[in-house]
Design a protein around this motif. Structure first.
Motif, PDB file in Angstrom:
ATOM      1  N   GLY A 156      -9.714   8.775   0.257  1.00 35.57           N
ATOM      2  CA  GLY A 156      -9.835   9.212  -1.128  1.00 35.57           C
ATOM      3  C   GLY A 156      -8.873   8.520  -2.071  1.00 35.57           C
ATOM      4  O   GLY A 156      -9.122   8.446  -3.277  1.00 35.57           O
ATOM      5  N   SER A 157      -7.777   8.014  -1.554  1.00 38.39           N
ATOM      6  CA  SER A 157      -6.803   7.368  -2.433  1.00 38.39           C
ATOM      7  C   SER A 157      -7.240   5.962  -2.856  1.00 38.39           C
ATOM      8  O   SER A 157      -6.902   5.514  -3.954  1.00 38.39           O
ATOM      9  CB  SER A 157      -5.427   7.308  -1.759  1.00 38.39           C
ATOM     10  N   LEU A 208      -2.837  11.879  -3.462  1.00 42.16           N
ATOM     11  CA  LEU A 208      -3.579  11.766  -2.206  1.00 42.16           C
ATOM     12  C   LEU A 208      -2.872  10.854  -1.207  1.00 42.16           C
ATOM     13  O   LEU A 208      -2.786  11.160  -0.020  1.00 42.16           O
ATOM     14  CB  LEU A 208      -4.996  11.266  -2.465  1.00 42.16           C
ATOM     15  N   SER A 209      -2.353   9.715  -1.691  1.00 52.31           N
ATOM     16  CA  SER A 209      -1.684   8.805  -0.749  1.00 52.31           C
ATOM     17  C   SER A 209      -0.346   9.377  -0.286  1.00 52.31           C
ATOM     18  O   SER A 209       0.090   9.087   0.834  1.00 52.31           O
ATOM     19  CB  SER A 209      -1.505   7.426  -1.374  1.00 52.31           C
ATOM     20  N   ALA A 211       4.749   1.276   1.303  1.00 52.00           N
ATOM     21  CA  ALA A 211       4.928   0.233   0.289  1.00 52.00           C
ATOM     22  C   ALA A 211       3.944   0.424  -0.864  1.00 52.00           C
ATOM     23  O   ALA A 211       4.311   0.263  -2.042  1.00 52.00           O
ATOM     24  CB  ALA A 211       4.751  -1.143   0.913  1.00 52.00           C
ATOM     25  N   ALA A 212       2.705   0.789  -0.553  1.00 52.40           N
ATOM     26  CA  ALA A 212       1.718   1.036  -1.604  1.00 52.40           C
ATOM     27  C   ALA A 212       2.135   2.231  -2.458  1.00 52.40           C
ATOM     28  O   ALA A 212       1.999   2.202  -3.684  1.00 52.40           O
ATOM     29  CB  ALA A 212       0.338   1.277  -0.993  1.00 52.40           C
ATOM     30  N   TRP A 213       2.675   3.273  -1.831  1.00 52.28           N
ATOM     31  CA  TRP A 213       3.083   4.446  -2.585  1.00 52.28           C
ATOM     32  C   TRP A 213       4.277   4.137  -3.484  1.00 52.28           C
ATOM     33  O   TRP A 213       4.316   4.563  -4.644  1.00 52.28           O
ATOM     34  CB  TRP A 213       3.416   5.603  -1.643  1.00 52.28           C
ATOM     35  N   ILE A 252      -4.408  -3.843  -3.364  1.00 53.81           N
ATOM     36  CA  ILE A 252      -4.494  -4.682  -2.161  1.00 53.81           C
ATOM     37  C   ILE A 252      -3.761  -4.022  -0.995  1.00 53.81           C
ATOM     38  O   ILE A 252      -4.266  -3.985   0.132  1.00 53.81           O
ATOM     39  CB  ILE A 252      -3.956  -6.090  -2.459  1.00 53.81           C
ATOM     40  N   LEU A 253      -2.555  -3.488  -1.257  1.00 56.19           N
ATOM     41  CA  LEU A 253      -1.811  -2.805  -0.193  1.00 56.19           C
ATOM     42  C   LEU A 253      -2.545  -1.549   0.286  1.00 56.19           C
ATOM     43  O   LEU A 253      -2.572  -1.262   1.487  1.00 56.19           O
ATOM     44  CB  LEU A 253      -0.410  -2.443  -0.681  1.00 56.19           C
ATOM     45  N   ALA A 254      -3.132  -0.810  -0.634  1.00 57.01           N
ATOM     46  CA  ALA A 254      -3.865   0.393  -0.242  1.00 57.01           C
ATOM     47  C   ALA A 254      -5.100   0.037   0.571  1.00 57.01           C
ATOM     48  O   ALA A 254      -5.427   0.719   1.545  1.00 57.01           O
ATOM     49  CB  ALA A 254      -4.250   1.199  -1.479  1.00 57.01           C
TER      50      ALA A 254
END
Length: 142
Positions: free
Chosen positions: A23-24, A60-61, A91-93, A123-125
């Protein structure tokens, strides 16, 4: 000759964890698309859309990150993919949080930093979702 048996059985992601993780990604992607649209049109409402989408993506993340941390302690062997997944999601968060701080500024002052960070976070997510849903799955022949 008896084949060598690997006693490792990977545990799949919990359904709630998979739901939070999957979902994120659309929310991060929506943030990127809203930033691209704002960059092209300079309509301030697109900046507001990006801020709200980013807030939902971080929520969500963040919960998926908590599930991943719990999953790290539950796994007994071969934590390579799980640890890499956790680091990429973290890292994405973190980059998403800095992106939210940039989006909190005046709408005219967020470009081009918000656009670049939105692209990096997306891209990271995407990489974290790929690792989480496809390399930490159950079953398969090794």
């Amino acid at each position: 000759m008896t084949p060598a048996v690997d006693p490792y059985y990977p545990t799949p992601l919990h359904p709630l964890h998979a739901l939070l993780l999957a979902g994120s990604l659309p929310l991060f992607l929506g943030t990127l698309l809203s930033d691209i649209t704002y960059y092209n049109t300079y309509q301030i409402q697109w900046s507001n859309f990006a801020s709200w989408l980013l807030a939902g993506a971080l929520l969500l993340s963040g919960l998926a990150l908590l599930c991943a941390l719990i999953g790290l302690f539950r796994r007994d062997r071969r934590q390579g993919p799980a640890l890499m997944y956790f680091v990429m999601l973290l890292a994405a968060w973190i980059l998403g949080f800095f992106n939210a701080l940039i989006h909190a500024r005046d709408a005219w002052a967020i470009m081009p930093g918000a656009l670049v960070l939105s692209a990096l976070v997306t891209i990271l997510a995407l990489a974290a979702v790929w690792l989480g849903l496809f390399s930490l799955r159950d079953g398969g022949v090794r």
